[in-house]
Design a protein around this motif. Structure first.
Motif, PDB file in Angstrom:
ATOM      1  N   VAL A  99       1.076  -1.227  -0.360  1.00 55.98           N
ATOM      2  CA  VAL A  99      -0.315  -0.047   0.081  1.00 55.98           C
ATOM      3  C   VAL A  99       1.022   1.038  -0.010  1.00 55.98           C
ATOM      4  O   VAL A  99       1.936   1.585   0.965  1.00 55.98           O
ATOM      5  CB  VAL A  99      -0.806   0.143   1.236  1.00 55.98           C
ATOM      6  CG1 VAL A  99      -1.700   1.370   1.086  1.00 55.98           C
ATOM      7  CG2 VAL A  99      -1.786  -1.190   1.484  1.00 55.98           C
ATOM      8  N   ILE A 100       0.559   2.550  -1.089  1.00 55.68           N
ATOM      9  CA  ILE A 100       1.606   3.352  -0.904  1.00 55.68           C
ATOM     10  C   ILE A 100       0.759   4.463  -0.861  1.00 55.68           C
ATOM     11  O   ILE A 100      -0.408   4.222  -1.370  1.00 55.68           O
ATOM     12  CB  ILE A 100       2.260   3.639  -1.818  1.00 55.68           C
ATOM     13  CG1 ILE A 100       1.706   3.732  -3.568  1.00 55.68           C
ATOM     14  CG2 ILE A 100       2.677   2.178  -2.673  1.00 55.68           C
ATOM     15  CD1 ILE A 100       1.817   3.369  -5.278  1.00 55.68           C
ATOM     16  N   GLN A 101       1.135   5.691  -0.524  1.00 53.72           N
ATOM     17  CA  GLN A 101       0.564   6.805  -0.107  1.00 53.72           C
ATOM     18  C   GLN A 101      -0.049   7.765  -1.580  1.00 53.72           C
ATOM     19  O   GLN A 101       0.753   7.663  -2.399  1.00 53.72           O
ATOM     20  CB  GLN A 101       1.261   7.501   0.308  1.00 53.72           C
ATOM     21  CG  GLN A 101       1.490   7.034   1.850  1.00 53.72           C
ATOM     22  CD  GLN A 101       2.132   7.977   2.845  1.00 53.72           C
ATOM     23  OE1 GLN A 101       2.431   9.411   2.297  1.00 53.72           O
ATOM     24  NE2 GLN A 101       2.574   7.379   4.388  1.00 53.72           N
ATOM     25  N   THR A 102      -0.609   7.999  -1.642  1.00 50.28           N
ATOM     26  CA  THR A 102      -1.504   9.047  -2.475  1.00 50.28           C
ATOM     27  C   THR A 102      -0.853  11.065  -2.528  1.00 50.28           C
ATOM     28  O   THR A 102      -0.717  10.791  -1.130  1.00 50.28           O
ATOM     29  CB  THR A 102      -2.290   8.473  -2.950  1.00 50.28           C
ATOM     30  OG1 THR A 102      -3.515   9.786  -1.983  1.00 50.28           O
ATOM     31  CG2 THR A 102      -2.788   7.365  -3.682  1.00 50.28           C
ATOM     32  N   SER A 103      -1.178  11.681  -3.166  1.00 49.81           N
ATOM     33  CA  SER A 103      -0.747  12.647  -2.732  1.00 49.81           C
ATOM     34  C   SER A 103      -1.830  13.350  -1.956  1.00 49.81           C
ATOM     35  O   SER A 103      -1.808  14.552  -1.507  1.00 49.81           O
ATOM     36  CB  SER A 103      -0.684  13.629  -4.065  1.00 49.81           C
ATOM     37  OG  SER A 103      -2.173  14.175  -4.986  1.00 49.81           O
ATOM     38  N   LYS A 104      -2.711  12.862  -1.667  1.00 46.69           N
ATOM     39  CA  LYS A 104      -4.209  13.075  -0.926  1.00 46.69           C
ATOM     40  C   LYS A 104      -4.285  11.952   0.443  1.00 46.69           C
ATOM     41  O   LYS A 104      -5.222  11.385   0.987  1.00 46.69           O
ATOM     42  CB  LYS A 104      -5.411  12.213  -1.640  1.00 46.69           C
ATOM     43  CG  LYS A 104      -5.958  13.872  -2.773  1.00 46.69           C
ATOM     44  CD  LYS A 104      -6.971  13.682  -3.316  1.00 46.69           C
ATOM     45  CE  LYS A 104      -8.189  14.566  -3.728  1.00 46.69           C
ATOM     46  NZ  LYS A 104      -7.856  16.057  -3.016  1.00 46.69           N
ATOM     47  N   ASN A 106      -3.288  12.826   2.976  1.00 48.01           N
ATOM     48  CA  ASN A 106      -3.871  13.268   4.525  1.00 48.01           C
ATOM     49  C   ASN A 106      -5.068  12.888   4.364  1.00 48.01           C
ATOM     50  O   ASN A 106      -5.686  13.081   5.669  1.00 48.01           O
ATOM     51  CB  ASN A 106      -3.151  14.147   4.617  1.00 48.01           C
ATOM     52  CG  ASN A 106      -3.676  15.723   3.705  1.00 48.01           C
ATOM     53  OD1 ASN A 106      -3.997  15.105   2.325  1.00 48.01           O
ATOM     54  ND2 ASN A 106      -4.001  16.636   3.658  1.00 48.01           N
ATOM     55  N   GLU A 107      -5.981  12.553   3.546  1.00 45.19           N
ATOM     56  CA  GLU A 107      -7.570  13.310   3.362  1.00 45.19           C
ATOM     57  C   GLU A 107      -7.501  11.132   3.780  1.00 45.19           C
ATOM     58  O   GLU A 107      -8.467  10.621   3.824  1.00 45.19           O
ATOM     59  CB  GLU A 107      -7.722  12.878   2.040  1.00 45.19           C
ATOM     60  CG  GLU A 107      -7.781  14.602   2.193  1.00 45.19           C
ATOM     61  CD  GLU A 107      -8.184  14.722   0.362  1.00 45.19           C
ATOM     62  OE1 GLU A 107      -8.580  14.718  -0.262  1.00 45.19           O
ATOM     63  OE2 GLU A 107      -7.623  15.847   0.271  1.00 45.19           O
ATOM     64  N   ARG A 151      -9.653   3.960   0.421  1.00 47.21           N
ATOM     65  CA  ARG A 151      -9.205   4.838   1.332  1.00 47.21           C
ATOM     66  C   ARG A 151      -9.375   4.845   3.082  1.00 47.21           C
ATOM     67  O   ARG A 151      -9.716   3.352   2.989  1.00 47.21           O
ATOM     68  CB  ARG A 151     -10.587   6.006   1.429  1.00 47.21           C
ATOM     69  CG  ARG A 151     -12.205   5.249   1.917  1.00 47.21           C
ATOM     70  CD  ARG A 151     -13.573   6.345   2.375  1.00 47.21           C
ATOM     71  NE  ARG A 151     -14.514   5.732   2.251  1.00 47.21           N
ATOM     72  CZ  ARG A 151     -15.249   5.254   3.627  1.00 47.21           C
ATOM     73  NH1 ARG A 151     -13.568   5.820   4.443  1.00 47.21           N
ATOM     74  NH2 ARG A 151     -15.828   4.454   3.935  1.00 47.21           N
ATOM     75  N   LEU A 152      -8.344   5.403   3.843  1.00 46.31           N
ATOM     76  CA  LEU A 152      -8.112   4.621   4.800  1.00 46.31           C
ATOM     77  C   LEU A 152      -9.484   5.396   5.955  1.00 46.31           C
ATOM     78  O   LEU A 152      -9.583   4.855   7.186  1.00 46.31           O
ATOM     79  CB  LEU A 152      -7.215   4.994   5.162  1.00 46.31           C
ATOM     80  CG  LEU A 152      -5.989   4.181   4.927  1.00 46.31           C
ATOM     81  CD1 LEU A 152      -4.670   5.346   5.277  1.00 46.31           C
ATOM     82  CD2 LEU A 152      -5.680   3.019   4.345  1.00 46.31           C
ATOM     83  N   TYR A 153      -9.984   6.703   5.637  1.00 46.84           N
ATOM     84  CA  TYR A 153     -10.447   7.151   6.502  1.00 46.84           C
ATOM     85  C   TYR A 153     -11.782   7.287   6.110  1.00 46.84           C
ATOM     86  O   TYR A 153     -12.278   6.652   5.546  1.00 46.84           O
ATOM     87  CB  TYR A 153      -9.749   8.838   6.904  1.00 46.84           C
ATOM     88  CG  TYR A 153      -8.699   8.458   7.501  1.00 46.84           C
ATOM     89  CD1 TYR A 153      -7.666   7.756   7.846  1.00 46.84           C
ATOM     90  CD2 TYR A 153      -7.357   9.367   6.334  1.00 46.84           C
ATOM     91  CE1 TYR A 153      -6.632   7.541   8.839  1.00 46.84           C
ATOM     92  CE2 TYR A 153      -5.983   9.503   6.524  1.00 46.84           C
ATOM     93  CZ  TYR A 153      -5.921   8.638   8.090  1.00 46.84           C
ATOM     94  OH  TYR A 153      -4.403   8.415   8.249  1.00 46.84           O
ATOM     95  N   PHE A 163      -5.017  13.357  -7.818  1.00 49.70           N
ATOM     96  CA  PHE A 163      -4.981  12.969  -7.061  1.00 49.70           C
ATOM     97  C   PHE A 163      -3.060  12.367  -7.804  1.00 49.70           C
ATOM     98  O   PHE A 163      -3.305  12.108  -9.018  1.00 49.70           O
ATOM     99  CB  PHE A 163      -4.708  12.284  -6.099  1.00 49.70           C
ATOM    100  CG  PHE A 163      -5.129  11.062  -6.960  1.00 49.70           C
ATOM    101  CD1 PHE A 163      -4.592   9.342  -7.487  1.00 49.70           C
ATOM    102  CD2 PHE A 163      -6.424  11.158  -6.948  1.00 49.70           C
ATOM    103  CE1 PHE A 163      -4.579   8.511  -7.669  1.00 49.70           C
ATOM    104  CE2 PHE A 163      -7.419   9.926  -7.919  1.00 49.70           C
ATOM    105  CZ  PHE A 163      -6.578   8.689  -8.656  1.00 49.70           C
ATOM    106  N   THR A 164      -1.948  11.145  -7.297  1.00 53.20           N
ATOM    107  CA  THR A 164      -1.549  11.122  -7.709  1.00 53.20           C
ATOM    108  C   THR A 164      -0.425  10.009  -7.011  1.00 53.20           C
ATOM    109  O   THR A 164      -0.299  10.872  -5.414  1.00 53.20           O
ATOM    110  CB  THR A 164       0.565  12.097  -8.103  1.00 53.20           C
ATOM    111  OG1 THR A 164       0.739  13.055  -6.798  1.00 53.20           O
ATOM    112  CG2 THR A 164       0.266  12.806  -9.187  1.00 53.20           C
TER     113      THR A 164
END
Length: 174
Positions: A99-104, A106-107, A151-153, A163-164
């Motif tokens: 699992v990698i983070q996106t530019s979003k 924090n959302e 999504r996580l949240y 997003f990227t």
């Protein structure tokens, strides 16, 4: 039989030969054998675009949505042995689960990476065997990976906008 004078001649000859050998400069020959990496997508960036995704379609957190396969052409100059692959990222949420983070991030927006058909997790920063995700013959291969988004949240944390995400792929035969 060698007379006294002949013995000295032989001894002098041996001494001169050893002098000439000892006076030479040694030659050292070195090198290194390598196994080159496969050339990925002809050296171009691999692009994967979902297009527009509706926020309301992300019903549950920690669930993969919109998963789909994508093909990556490979040129492998060396194909003996077993293929090896490492996928890494500077923005990891869960390396073991791919699992990698996106530019979003924090959302709570993340990308789930899987091997072909999405059935097997593609762990990050770990050498894996991609054999089941490879097709083609000879030096020309195609690596098929799978990516999903989730999504996580809470859904209300997601906001509209682009997003990227980024990862790095290395593949070779060993």
């Amino acid at each position: 039989m060698i007379n006294g004078r002949g013995k000295w001649s032989v001894a002098l000859f041996i001494l001169m030969c050893s002098f000439f050998v000892a006076a030479g400069t040694p030659i050292e020959i070195t090198g290194r054998l390598i196994i080159p990496d496969c050339k990925i997508n002809n050296g171009n960036v691999v692009e994967f675009n979902w297009g527009d995704l509706r926020i309301q379609d992300f019903d549950n957190s920690n669930t993969v949505y919109f998963a789909r396969n994508f093909d990556i052409p490979l040129g492998c100059p060396y194909i003996l042995g077993t293929p090896k692959m490492v996928v890494s990222s500077a923005a990891i949420h869960d390396a073991q689960q791919g699992v990698i983070q996106t530019s979003k991030y924090n959302e709570g927006l993340v990308i789930f990476l899987r091997k072909k058909d999405g059935t097997e997790v593609l762990p990050l920063n770990v050498e894996t065997d991609p054999t089941e995700s490879l097709s083609g013959s000879g030096n020309d291969k195609v690596l098929t990976l799978n990516a999903g988004i989730g999504r996580l949240y809470d859904m209300q944390n997601l906001t509209a906008g682009a997003f990227t995400a980024a990862a790095h792929l290395q593949i070779w035969y060993d």
